[in-house]
Enzyme design. Structure first.
Site, short mmCIF file in Angstrom:
data_model
loop_
_atom_site.label_atom_id
_atom_site.label_comp_id
_atom_site.label_asym_id
_atom_site.label_seq_id
_atom_site.Cartn_x
_atom_site.Cartn_y
_atom_site.Cartn_z
N LYS A 125 5.98 -9.12 0.59
CA LYS A 125 6.27 -8.17 1.67
C LYS A 125 6.38 -8.92 3.00
CE LYS A 125 3.54 -4.43 -0.42
NZ LYS A 125 4.42 -3.81 -1.38
N GLU A 209 0.11 -3.56 9.20
CA GLU A 209 1.19 -2.77 9.80
C GLU A 209 0.62 -1.62 10.60
OE1 GLU A 209 3.69 -1.32 6.64
OE2 GLU A 209 4.65 -3.25 6.36
N HIS A 244 -1.02 6.11 -2.07
CA HIS A 244 0.19 5.32 -1.85
C HIS A 244 1.02 5.14 -3.12
CE1 HIS A 244 -1.62 4.56 1.99
NE2 HIS A 244 -2.66 4.01 1.39
N ARG A 300 14.04 -4.68 -8.71
CA ARG A 300 14.02 -4.23 -10.11
C ARG A 300 14.46 -2.78 -10.15
NH1 ARG A 300 9.58 -0.81 -9.58
NH2 ARG A 300 8.07 -1.56 -8.05
P1 ADP Z 1 3.80 -0.84 -2.82
O1 ADP Z 1 4.31 -2.18 -3.11
O2 ADP Z 1 2.43 -0.61 -3.30
O3 ADP Z 1 4.78 0.22 -3.23
P2 ADP Z 1 4.58 -0.18 -0.06
O4 ADP Z 1 4.62 -1.14 1.05
O5 ADP Z 1 5.86 0.27 -0.60
O6 ADP Z 1 3.67 -0.80 -1.21
O7 ADP Z 1 3.73 1.08 0.41
C1 ADP Z 1 3.37 2.11 -0.46
C2 ADP Z 1 3.37 3.45 0.27
O8 ADP Z 1 2.50 3.44 1.38
C3 ADP Z 1 4.73 3.78 0.86
O9 ADP Z 1 5.49 4.50 -0.07
C4 ADP Z 1 4.41 4.61 2.07
O10 ADP Z 1 4.31 5.97 1.76
C5 ADP Z 1 3.06 4.13 2.49
N1 ADP Z 1 3.22 3.20 3.61
C6 ADP Z 1 3.57 1.92 3.54
N2 ADP Z 1 3.62 1.35 4.75
C7 ADP Z 1 3.28 2.32 5.62
C8 ADP Z 1 3.11 2.36 7.05
N3 ADP Z 1 3.28 1.27 7.81
N4 ADP Z 1 2.75 3.52 7.62
C9 ADP Z 1 2.53 4.61 6.87
N5 ADP Z 1 2.66 4.64 5.55
C10 ADP Z 1 3.02 3.50 4.91
P1 ADP Z 2 6.28 1.07 -6.38
O1 ADP Z 2 5.18 2.05 -6.56
O2 ADP Z 2 5.83 -0.36 -6.43
O3 ADP Z 2 7.17 1.36 -5.23
P2 ADP Z 2 7.47 2.28 -8.69
O4 ADP Z 2 7.30 3.58 -8.07
O5 ADP Z 2 8.76 1.95 -9.34
O6 ADP Z 2 7.20 1.15 -7.65
O7 ADP Z 2 6.27 2.09 -9.76
C1 ADP Z 2 6.04 0.90 -10.45
C2 ADP Z 2 4.69 1.04 -11.08
O8 ADP Z 2 4.80 1.62 -12.38
C3 ADP Z 2 4.03 -0.25 -11.36
O9 ADP Z 2 3.42 -0.78 -10.25
C4 ADP Z 2 3.01 0.14 -12.43
O10 ADP Z 2 1.82 0.66 -11.89
C5 ADP Z 2 3.71 1.24 -13.18
N1 ADP Z 2 4.19 0.73 -14.49
C6 ADP Z 2 4.52 -0.50 -14.79
N2 ADP Z 2 4.90 -0.64 -16.06
C7 ADP Z 2 4.82 0.57 -16.61
C8 ADP Z 2 5.10 1.09 -17.91
N3 ADP Z 2 5.56 0.33 -18.89
N4 ADP Z 2 4.90 2.39 -18.11
C9 ADP Z 2 4.46 3.17 -17.13
N5 ADP Z 2 4.19 2.73 -15.90
C10 ADP Z 2 4.36 1.45 -15.61
MG MG Z 3 6.63 0.43 -2.50
#
Ligand code: ADP
Ligand code: ADP
Ligand code: MG
Length: 669
Positions: A125, A209, A244, A300
């Site tokens: 990130k 952030e 989140h 991905r």
């Molecule tokens: P992950 O890799 O776990 O998906 P993200 O950076 O995408 O991490 O953050 C997950 C969720 O947290 C986001 O979908 C959003 O709703 C919330 N989020 C992330 N960054 C912020 C922010 N700076 N302020 C408020 N909400 C946030």
């Molecule tokens: P993010 O939350 O990182 O933005 P997604 O919403 O696409 O991304 O969710 C990905 C998440 O799905 C992974 O971080 C994991 O927790 C979950 N996951 C991974 N592999 C599998 C699987 N084979 N079946 C169900 N859930 C999975």
């Molecule tokens: Mg995310």
């Protein structure tokens, strides 16, 4: 040093380096395209659905993901053993692991995804934010530098201004992330986020952030080919989140207007173009309802990709495979049209009434409506399958499409209401409550909505009414008549047989908080009747092809679905879902009270923190210790006010389900 790969070429066989719903999803499209599919599996997944569906399957190793699905050398070896020419990583597991993408390339396998280089550029990130800053993509204000010492992080948070979000740079799935509202909470939040990140990603670097007010999550699907073409396939909104982690996703975003849509899609293409992106990816933004700020790129396919497929008519897995073949994307940007509205719900094996604790065990009943033009179900499990504590608790996704948002929500809710999964606990009723909530309909939500509304989204179970008591007792008759009909010489098989004389039979049912309620069957001469107290209902029933039955009470017919496991009954009537206990008239049952003074591990897990000391006076709900269960931290709390008598575990202990961890002595009242 990482070498570049990009050896996209036509292949005939594909290994799917994943499990569950996404492995099944990829196998479906790959088979339809005429590819030979190879599944991989762990010892816990020998009988899993993805293994059954693939043309071939290779055992990777023990259940633990580290020893199977995350073992790069073993997955590459499986590809060699099976003669697979390409690898699709799905999502989660190795899907964003650059080392894995490179290992595939080095082994001469086509990796269905971007190159290791692109993944490295976008994978962290912090790193991606530095790139986006240069490319002129709007960012959330924050610190994403290299230095990780406490003073640097504290200064950064002060400068940004609270509330801030502490995030694992390598994070995903909402793990390793903490909202911090004041300076005093910062150090503790960093410690626990680092611990979670280290365990989940083997990397505990943090970024900080500004926590955006009223945050909404908006993201754009992009896909690039190896000929320099890059497209955006509209946006998705995933604001309904818990911890989140997305719960409900939809496309298009109901928050953006045409200009907003154009702006976010343009920003996303700019972001992807900054790394000459090849493959399917998602650019995620957080929005305050007005502006959007880049937060991360996922290099991905994403869990919620089906909503994009339903509004564009594009099969994203097919396009991923075509890109991996080295083909050009089949459409240009202006040929991509947005049609209608789609919404997805993630079905998890978890208990919303117990802080969403994952639920493991065998699926005894798996009933979902038939897929139709407006309803799609992507499942990774079937009746009889085991849900293991080793992996993600997502079982399936239900996705509805309709010409507009209200109709899509309606269709999704109907699909959820017609689903019954038994044997394990699922979040299906919670999802129903969520999508029908007026604020969701009106789109007046933000990412904190679920946490705030939790009470209303997890209502206490309803008490059964007359219909439910009649349905419960009838369900027992249905079960008994089925058993009788199965016997070749049963008198029920002879037409005209009726018991002689008027007789009656009593049933007593109890629900979670209630006392026993009696219902009486009157049969023999004349029509059969149920009676509850003074009320009487003439009734008939007939079983239906879907495994349920129609019950007619005083001329009113209604459809019932019931599952009976010993003396436990589950019913779904037009009024909702009911769990009842059939009090055994001969069993001499007492109203047993389970002793709760022992704190036990609800599932297998690792003790990661002790939060109270022996001898401490605890309020009801006070934290005692933290377990890591199915990748998530779960804090076990005092069930009532009392003294913490003894702690029977230490940090690092790996504990089995039901193991006693602590004992608490209630305050004498
Ligand atoms: P992950 O890799 O776990 O998906 P993200 O950076 O995408 O991490 O953050 C997950 C969720 O947290 C986001 O979908 C959003 O709703 C919330 N989020 C992330 N960054 C912020 C922010 N700076 N302020 C408020 N909400 C946030
Ligand atoms: P993010 O939350 O990182 O933005 P997604 O919403 O696409 O991304 O969710 C990905 C998440 O799905 C992974 O971080 C994991 O927790 C979950 N996951 C991974 N592999 C599998 C699987 N084979 N079946 C169900 N859930 C999975
Ligand atoms: Mg995310």
């Amino acid at each position: 040093m990482m070498k570049s790969q990009a050896q996209y070429r036509r292949f005939r066989s594909l290994l799917i380096a994943n499990r569950g719903e996404i492995a099944v999803r990829v196998i479906r499209t790959a088979s339809a395209m005429g590819l030979r599919t190879v599944a991989v599996y762990s010892e816990a997944d020998r009988d899993a659905m993805h293994v059954a569906l693939a043309d071939e399957a290779v055992l990777l190793g023990p259940a633990r993901a580290r020893d199977s699905y995350l073992n790069i050398a073993r997955v590459i070896e499986a590809a060699r053993q099976s003669g697979a020419e390409a690898v699709h990583p799905g999502y989660g597991f190795l899907s964003e692991n650059a080392e894995f993408a490179q290992a595939c390339a080095d082994a001469g396998l086509v990796f269905v995804g971007p190159t290791a280089e692109m993944m490295i550029a976008m994978g962290s990130k912090s790193g991606s934010k530095m790139l986006m800053e240069k490319a002129g993509v709007p960012l959330v204000p924050g610190y994403h530098g290299e230095a990780q010492d406490e003073a640097t992080l504290t200064n950064a948070a002060d400068k940004i201004g609270f509330p801030v979000l502490v995030k694992a740079s390598a994070g995903g799935g909402g793990r390793g992330m903490r909202v911090v509202r004041s300076a005093g909470e910062l150090a503790g939040a960093i410690t626990s986020a680092k611990r979670e990140a280290k365990a989940a990603f083997g990397d505990d670097r943090m970024l900080i952030e500004k926590f955006v007010d009223n945050p909404r999550h908006i993201e754009v699907q992009v896909i690039g080919d190896s000929h320099g073409n890059l497209l955006s396939l509209f946006e998705r909104e995933c604001t309904l989140q818990r911890r989140h982690q997305k719960v409900i996703e939809e496309a298009p975003s109901p928050t953006l207007d045409g200009a907003g849509r154009e702006a976010v899609c343009t920003a996303a293409r700019k972001a992807a173009a900054a790394v000459n992106y090849v493959g399917a990816g998602t650019i995620e933004f957080v929005s305050n309802g007005k502006d959007v700020f880049f937060i991360e790129m996922n290099t991905r396919l994403q869990v919620e990709h089906p909503v994009t497929e339903l509004i564009t008519g594009i099969d994203l897995v097919e396009w991923q495979l075509r890109v991996a073949f080295g083909e050009k994307l089949p459409l240009t940007q202006d040929q991509i049209k947005l049609n209608g509205h789609a919404i997805e719900a993630r079905v998890y094996a978890e208990n919303p009434h117990k802080n969403f604790m994952p639920s493991v065990g065998r699926i005894k009943t798996w009933r979902m409506p038939e897929a139709s033009s407006g309803l799609r179900i992507d499942a990774g499990y079937r009746e009889g399958d085991a849900v293991s504590p080793h992996y993600d608790a997502m079982l399936a996704k239900m996705i509805a499409w309709a010409p507009n948002r209200d109709a899509a929500i309606e269709r999704l809710n109907r699909g959820l209401e017609e689903s019954d999964v038994r044997g394990i606990v699922t979040n299906i009723p919670f999802l129903s409550a969520l999508v029908t909530h007026p604020a969701v309909r009106a789109n007046t939500i933000d990412t904190g909505f679920i946490e705030r509304e939790l009470k209303n989204l997890t209502p206490a179970p309803m008490a059964p009414g007359d219909l439910e008591l009649c349905a419960a007792a009838t369900a027992i008759l249905v079960q008994e008549s089925r058993a009788v009909f199965a016997e070749p010489n049963s008198p029920w098989r002879t037409a005209g047989w009726m018991p002689v004389g008027r007789r009656q039979r009593a049933f007593v049912f109890r629900h979670a908080q209630g006392t026993g309620q009696e219902i009486c069957l009157h049969y023999g001469n004349g029509p059969a009747k149920w009676s509850i107290g003074e009320r009487e209902f003439a009734f008939t029933f007939s079983t239906t092809a879907d495994g349920g039955f129609d019950l007619t009470l005083d001329g009113m017919k209604s459809h019932i679905f019931a599952v009976i496991e010993g003396h436990e009954l589950y019913l779904r009537t037009k009024n909702g879902r009911f769990d009842l206990h059939w009090v055994d008239p001969f069993g001499g049952e007492t109203e047993e009270q389970v002793g709760e003074d022992k704190i036990v591990a609800p599932l297998p897990g690792t003790v990661v923190a002790l939060l109270a000391e022996e001898g401490a006076m605890l309020e009801k709900g006070a934290p005692i210790l933290t377990l890591e269960v199915m990748k998530m931290e779960q804090t076990l709390r005092a069930p009532f006010a009392g003294v913490l008598k003894v702690i029977k575990c230490k940090v690092g202990d790996i504990v089995g389900e039901g193991v006693e961890l602590a004992e608490i002595e209630p305050l004498a009242s």
